[in-house]
Write an enzyme that holds these catalytic residues in place. Structure first.
Site, short mmCIF file in Angstrom:
data_model
loop_
_atom_site.label_atom_id
_atom_site.label_comp_id
_atom_site.label_asym_id
_atom_site.label_seq_id
_atom_site.Cartn_x
_atom_site.Cartn_y
_atom_site.Cartn_z
CB CYS A 73 -3.10 -0.91 -8.79
SG CYS A 73 -2.91 0.47 -7.20
CB CYS A 114 10.34 6.92 5.01
SG CYS A 114 12.03 5.62 4.38
FE FE Z 1 -1.60 0.15 -5.64
#
Ligand code: FE
Length: 164
Positions: free
Chosen positions: A84, A153
């Protein structure tokens, strides 16, 4: 917030003791689904992402250690969500953890990620999720460097990079 509200609604219906409402609330709260600003159906994500990115971002998969494009990447800029475009981590906070996955000691800001409890693999871990689209990023562990002592991580395939 939403799931707390659902839990409250569920509890109050249980107290009233109407089995109809109880069943209905049960269905709602069992999904536990948070509505994210970028919200797409599973088939839309499948169309948009590569099979490998879909497996990690939407199905909480993990890429092989030392296989991703960013674990040994040292350019200056901002890492964004591959799904996104949400800004997630600044390269200033990236360090070599030796794990084979890109590692950061803090997110770019508190609002950029969500943390969720993950009890898969028979252990309790904190999952890192993109706060904008809900995409799975990785896990956070308490063995990072100063100043936070945390290791975020992250799978390379969940990230894209923007130069400064
Ligand atoms: Fe996203």
């Amino acid at each position: 917030m939403n799931s707390k509200l659902l839990t409250l609604v569920f509890l109050s219906f249980t107290l009233v003791g109407t089995s109809f409402c109880q069943t209905k609330s049960n269905e709602n709260s069992s999904t536990g689904d948070k509505v994210y600003p970028v919200s797409k159906s599973d088939s839309e994500w499948k169309k948009e992402l590569s099979p490998e990115a879909y497996e990690v971002l939407r199905k909480k998969g993990t890429e092989y250690a030392f296989s991703g494009k960013f674990y040994d990447f040292k350019e200056k800029g901002v890492f964004i969500c591959a799904a996104c475009g949400n800004e997630l981590f600044d390269s200033k906070t990236k360090y070599n953890s030796g794990s084979g996955w890109p590692s950061f000691y803090q997110p770019i800001n508190k609002e950029s990620i969500d943390l969720e409890i993950d009890q898969s693999l028979g252990e309790t871990r904190e999952e890192i999720v993109c706060a904008k689209c809900g995409g799975h990023l990785g896990h956070v562990f308490p063995d990072g460097p100063k100043p936070t002592g945390l290791r975020y991580c992250v799978n390379s395939i969940s990230l894209d990079f923007k130069d400064k």
